[in-house]
Design a protein around this motif. Structure first.
Motif, PDB file in Angstrom:
ATOM      1  N   THR A 200       0.845  -1.182   0.000  1.00 47.42           N
ATOM      2  CA  THR A 200       0.000   0.000   0.000  1.00 47.42           C
ATOM      3  C   THR A 200       0.883   1.235   0.000  1.00 47.42           C
ATOM      4  N   VAL A 201       0.268   2.406  -0.072  1.00 48.81           N
ATOM      5  CA  VAL A 201       1.028   3.649  -0.113  1.00 48.81           C
ATOM      6  C   VAL A 201       0.206   4.765   0.526  1.00 48.81           C
ATOM      7  N   PHE A 202       0.903   5.692   1.177  1.00 44.63           N
ATOM      8  CA  PHE A 202       0.296   6.890   1.753  1.00 44.63           C
ATOM      9  C   PHE A 202       0.829   8.090   0.987  1.00 44.63           C
ATOM     10  N   CYS A 203      -0.083   8.988   0.583  1.00 42.56           N
ATOM     11  CA  CYS A 203       0.290  10.105  -0.279  1.00 42.56           C
ATOM     12  C   CYS A 203      -0.153  11.435   0.297  1.00 42.56           C
ATOM     13  N   THR A 204       0.441  12.493  -0.231  1.00 39.14           N
ATOM     14  CA  THR A 204      -0.033  13.848   0.017  1.00 39.14           C
ATOM     15  C   THR A 204      -1.242  14.095  -0.896  1.00 39.14           C
ATOM     16  N   PRO A 205      -1.979  15.186  -0.684  1.00 43.38           N
ATOM     17  CA  PRO A 205      -3.069  15.507  -1.617  1.00 43.38           C
ATOM     18  C   PRO A 205      -2.604  15.656  -3.064  1.00 43.38           C
ATOM     19  N   LYS A 206      -1.315  15.940  -3.275  1.00 39.07           N
ATOM     20  CA  LYS A 206      -0.773  16.059  -4.636  1.00 39.07           C
ATOM     21  C   LYS A 206      -0.277  14.726  -5.180  1.00 39.07           C
ATOM     22  N   GLY A 207      -0.533  13.632  -4.445  1.00 38.08           N
ATOM     23  CA  GLY A 207      -0.186  12.306  -4.936  1.00 38.08           C
ATOM     24  C   GLY A 207       1.243  11.894  -4.690  1.00 38.08           C
ATOM     25  N   ARG A 208       2.018  12.702  -3.979  1.00 38.96           N
ATOM     26  CA  ARG A 208       3.411  12.350  -3.689  1.00 38.96           C
ATOM     27  C   ARG A 208       3.467  11.400  -2.495  1.00 38.96           C
ATOM     28  N   MET A 209       4.394  10.447  -2.562  1.00 44.05           N
ATOM     29  CA  MET A 209       4.456   9.403  -1.545  1.00 44.05           C
ATOM     30  C   MET A 209       5.082   9.908  -0.249  1.00 44.05           C
ATOM     31  N   LEU A 210       4.370   9.640   0.867  1.00 46.83           N
ATOM     32  CA  LEU A 210       4.917   9.870   2.194  1.00 46.83           C
ATOM     33  C   LEU A 210       5.552   8.597   2.743  1.00 46.83           C
ATOM     34  N   ALA A 211       5.045   7.464   2.311  1.00 45.11           N
ATOM     35  CA  ALA A 211       5.594   6.157   2.693  1.00 45.11           C
ATOM     36  C   ALA A 211       4.899   5.095   1.861  1.00 45.11           C
TER      37      ALA A 211
ATOM     38  N   PRO B 177      13.652   8.353   3.609  1.00 50.76           N
ATOM     39  CA  PRO B 177      13.526   9.807   3.803  1.00 50.76           C
ATOM     40  C   PRO B 177      14.112  10.628   2.664  1.00 50.76           C
ATOM     41  N   THR B 178      15.059  10.083   1.910  1.00 52.86           N
ATOM     42  CA  THR B 178      15.667  10.810   0.794  1.00 52.86           C
ATOM     43  C   THR B 178      14.638  11.229  -0.243  1.00 52.86           C
ATOM     44  N   HIS B 179      13.610  10.392  -0.465  1.00 55.88           N
ATOM     45  CA  HIS B 179      12.634  10.668  -1.521  1.00 55.88           C
ATOM     46  C   HIS B 179      11.212  10.852  -0.988  1.00 55.88           C
ATOM     47  N   ARG B 180      11.085  11.113   0.304  1.00 54.99           N
ATOM     48  CA  ARG B 180       9.762  11.390   0.869  1.00 54.99           C
ATOM     49  C   ARG B 180       9.182  12.642   0.219  1.00 54.99           C
ATOM     50  N   ASP B 181       7.896  12.566  -0.156  1.00 54.54           N
ATOM     51  CA  ASP B 181       7.156  13.689  -0.745  1.00 54.54           C
ATOM     52  C   ASP B 181       7.756  14.137  -2.078  1.00 54.54           C
ATOM     53  N   ALA B 182       8.332  13.194  -2.830  1.00 56.82           N
ATOM     54  CA  ALA B 182       8.974  13.562  -4.099  1.00 56.82           C
ATOM     55  C   ALA B 182       8.501  12.745  -5.289  1.00 56.82           C
ATOM     56  N   LEU B 183       7.898  11.568  -5.059  1.00 58.14           N
ATOM     57  CA  LEU B 183       7.589  10.647  -6.150  1.00 58.14           C
ATOM     58  C   LEU B 183       6.121  10.247  -6.141  1.00 58.14           C
ATOM     59  N   LEU B 184       5.557  10.068  -7.325  1.00 61.89           N
ATOM     60  CA  LEU B 184       4.263   9.418  -7.450  1.00 61.89           C
ATOM     61  C   LEU B 184       4.441   7.914  -7.229  1.00 61.89           C
ATOM     62  N   PRO B 185       3.410   7.213  -6.745  1.00 62.59           N
ATOM     63  CA  PRO B 185       3.545   5.764  -6.536  1.00 62.59           C
ATOM     64  C   PRO B 185       3.968   5.014  -7.791  1.00 62.59           C
ATOM     65  N   GLN B 186       3.458   5.439  -8.951  1.00 58.56           N
ATOM     66  CA  GLN B 186       3.803   4.741 -10.190  1.00 58.56           C
ATOM     67  C   GLN B 186       5.278   4.872 -10.544  1.00 58.56           C
TER      68      GLN B 186
END
Length: 345
Positions: free
Chosen positions: A74-85, A218-227
Motif C-alpha cells: 500500500t502507499v500513503f500520499c499527500t493531496p498532490k499524490g506524492r508518496m509519504l511512505a 527519507p531521501t525521496h519522501r514527498d517527491a515521487l508518485l507511486p507509479q
C-alpha cells in the motif's frame, strides 16, 4: 539498535545496517540458506474501533481485502499524490492493523496520520519492541515451519497469530520475514542460525533490488508518485476502491498515462556504491533519473534501482562516473489489481 542482535554477534555499521563476520555474504546467499535481522524496516500499529475506516480514507489499499490472509502493499500520499511512505499492510486482529515500512519513515508517517486519528478513535504506535528477521534460500520455508511452527504463506500474504506474523516476499530466492517480540527473537535466532548462515541485512536489500521492490526512504519522501516506483505493477494500488488522500492525482496519472519516470533496474560497471539520490546522467551530463536503492552484489558490482525517464532512447548513462548497464525487471510494467491476489495462497 536491538541489544539481542549485538549479543548474538551482529555488528552495527549504521542505524539501518547490521553486518556479521560471514565472508562474502551476498555470494553465500546464492547457494546457502541465510538469516538476517531486518533493521532497516520498522513497524507502525494502527489500533482502534475505527481503524479500518481510518485507513480506507488514507491509503491505496482496499481494506476489505486485508483479512488476516492477504497482506497487500500500500502507499500513503499527500493531496498532490506524492508518496509519504509505502508499506505492507497486515491485519493482526479486529481493529488492529500493522504497517511494515522503512524505519526512517515510521515517525513522520505517524505524525502525519495523527492529525486525522482522533476522528476515528484510533491510536498510532511505533513498535520498537518488535524484531524483524529475514530468511532467504531454498530451505527457508522448512526452517520457518520447524523453528517458528508456522506454515509459510504465499507472497503478499501472512500467516501466524497475534504475537508472531510470517510474511513471504518475492525475489530471486525464496524469502520469508518474521515479525515477533524481541524476547522471542533472542530465543528464535540461535535455532534459526543453527541451520542458516547469519548475514547482514544488505543481502536482503540486494534481493529487494533484484525483485524490483523499492521501499521509500527519507531521501525521496514527498517527491515521487507511486507509479514512479512501479507500485501499481506490484499490486500496491487499488483502482477499484473509493477516495483516499492523493487518489485523484494517482488515478489521473494512471488513466491518462502521465507517468514520465519509472523504476528501472541496473548494474554499474564498478564497485563504488552510489548514495541514494545520486543522479543518473546522459553522456552530455544531463540528469535523467535518481538512485533510490543500491547494494553490492555477489561479484562486488553495484546493483541499483533508479527512477528513470521513460524516454525510449537516452543513450549511454552513468551514475557517479560508472557506466550503467540496464537489467530486466522480474515483472511486467502493467497494472496488477490487488483484488486479483485474493485466494492466491
Amino acid at each position: 539498535m536491538q541489544d539481542w542482535i549485538t549479543a548474538l554477534g551482529g555488528r552495527q555499521e549504521a542505524d539501518d545496517r547490521i553486518a556479521f563476520d560471514t565472508p562474502a555474504p551476498a555470494r553465500t546467499a546464492l547457494d546457502a540458506t541465510v538469516v538476517t535481522p531486518l533493521v532497516h524496516l520498522g513497524v507502525l500499529d494502527v489500533i482502534g474501533t475505527g481503524a479500518e475506516r481510518f485507513l480506507q480514507g488514507q491509503t491505496s489499499a482496499q481494506l476489505g481485502l486485508v483479512d488476516g490472509d492477504l497482506a497487500p502493499l500500500t502507499v500513503f500520499c499527500t493531496p498532490k499524490g506524492r508518496m509519504l511512505a509505502n508499506a505492507q499492510l497486515l491485519r493482526v486482529a479486529e481493529g488492529h492493523y500493522r504497517l511494515l515500512l522503512h524505519r526512517g519513515l515510521v515517525e513522520s508517517l505517524a505524525e502525519h496520520l495523527k492529525k486525522f486519528a482522533p476522528f476515528y478513535q484510533v491510536e498510532l504506535t511505533p513498535r520498537d519492541d518488535l524484531a524483524l528477521i529475514g530468511l532467504i534460500g531454498q530451505e527457508a520455508a522448512a526452517l520457518a515451519e520447524a523453528r517458528l511452527a508456522i506454515a509459510p504463506p504465499a507472497p503478499w500474504h501472512q500467516a501466524g497469530d497475534g504475537e508472531v506474523q510470517l510474511l513471504a516476499h518475492p525475489g530471486p530466492r525464496p524469502r520469508l520475514l518474521a515479525l515477533l517480540p524481541e524476547a522471542m527473537a533472542a530465543e528464535a535466532w540461535p535455532r534459526l542460525a543453527d541451520q542458516a548462515t547469519p548475514v547482514g541485512n544488505a543481502v536482503w536489500c540486494l534481493h529487494d533490488i533484484q525483485a524490483g521492490l523499492a521501499w521509500l526512504t527519507p531521501t525521496h519522501r514527498d517527491a515521487l508518485l507511486p507509479q514512479m516506483l512501479n507500485w501499481e505493477a506490484l499490486g500496491g494500488i487499488s483502482f477499484k476502491k473509493g477516495c483516499y488522500t492523493g487518489q485523484e492525482v494517482v488515478a489521473r496519472a494512471h488513466f491518462r498515462g502521465q507517468v514520465k519516470r519509472r523504476l528501472a533496474r541496473a548494474q554499474l560497471e564498478g564497485g563504488e556504491l552510489p548514495a541514494l539520490g545520486s543522479q543518473v546522467e546522459t553522456a552530455e551530463g544531463k540528469a535523467v533519473g535518481e538512485v533510490v536503492a543500491a547494494e553490492l552484489d555477489a561479484y562486488e558490482q553495484a546493483e541499483i534501482l533508479a527512477v528513470l525517464s521513460t524516454k525510449e532512447d537516452l543513450g549511454p548513462l552513468t551514475v557517479s562516473g560508472q557506466r550503467l548497464k540496464p537489467l530486466k525487471l522480474p515483472y511486467p510494467i502493467e497494472r496488477l489489481d490487488p483484488e486479483s491476489l485474493v485466494g492466491d495462497a
